[in-house]
Design an enzyme around this catalytic site. Structure first.
Site, PDB file in Angstrom:
ATOM      1  N   ARG A  18       0.823  -1.222   0.000  1.00 24.77           N
ATOM      2  CA  ARG A  18       0.000   0.000   0.000  1.00 24.77           C
ATOM      3  C   ARG A  18       0.853   1.267   0.000  1.00 24.77           C
ATOM      4  NH1 ARG A  18      -3.459  -0.043   4.934  1.00 24.77           N
ATOM      5  NH2 ARG A  18      -1.613  -1.067   5.745  1.00 24.77           N
ATOM      6  N   ASN A  36      -6.044  -2.719   2.275  1.00 25.68           N
ATOM      7  CA  ASN A  36      -6.041  -4.170   2.402  1.00 25.68           C
ATOM      8  C   ASN A  36      -7.484  -4.656   2.490  1.00 25.68           C
ATOM      9  OD1 ASN A  36      -3.239  -4.405   2.478  1.00 25.68           O
ATOM     10  ND2 ASN A  36      -3.141  -4.344   4.704  1.00 25.68           N
TER      11      ASN A  36
END
Length: 89
Positions: A18, A36
Site C-alpha cells: 500500500r 487491504n
C-alpha cells in the site's frame, strides 16, 4: 481521465504494497486510494490521465520487491479523487 478499480492478489499484505503504491501513484500524479481487504488482497481505485493510470496498473502487476503478485483484476470505477490515500478501513 480514466478511473479503474484494481484488486491485487498474491502475497501483497505485510510487504509495504500500500505505501509503495501510494508513493508510485504520487510520482505518476494519479489520485485515488488503496487498502487491504479481509481476504488477503489489496484493493485500489486509481484515477488520472490514461497513460499514468496504465503505468500504475503495470506497476501493480509486480509491486514492491517483497510482494508476489499472482493476479490483478481490473474493473471500471467512478467518483472524483484528489490525492492518493492509504486507507485502513
Amino acid at each position: 481521465m480514466k478511473t479503474h478499480r484494481l484488486r491485487i492478489h498474491g502475497r501483497v499484505q505485510g510487504v509495504w504494497f500500500r505505501e509503495s503504491m501510494r508513493v508510485e501513484a504520487e510520482r505518476l500524479n494519479v489520485a485515488g486510494w488503496v487498502r487491504n481487504t479481509p481476504d488477503g488482497a489489496v484493493e485500489a481505485v486509481i484515477q488520472g490521465p490514461a497513460s499514468a493510470v496504465e503505468a500504475l496498473i503495470e506497476w501493480a502487476h509486480t509491486g514492491p520487491p517483497l510482494a508476489r503478485v499472482d493476479r490483478v483484476d481490473i474493473g471500471e470505477a467512478d467518483g472524483q479523487y484528489k490525492g492518493f490515500v492509504k486507507r485502513t478501513d
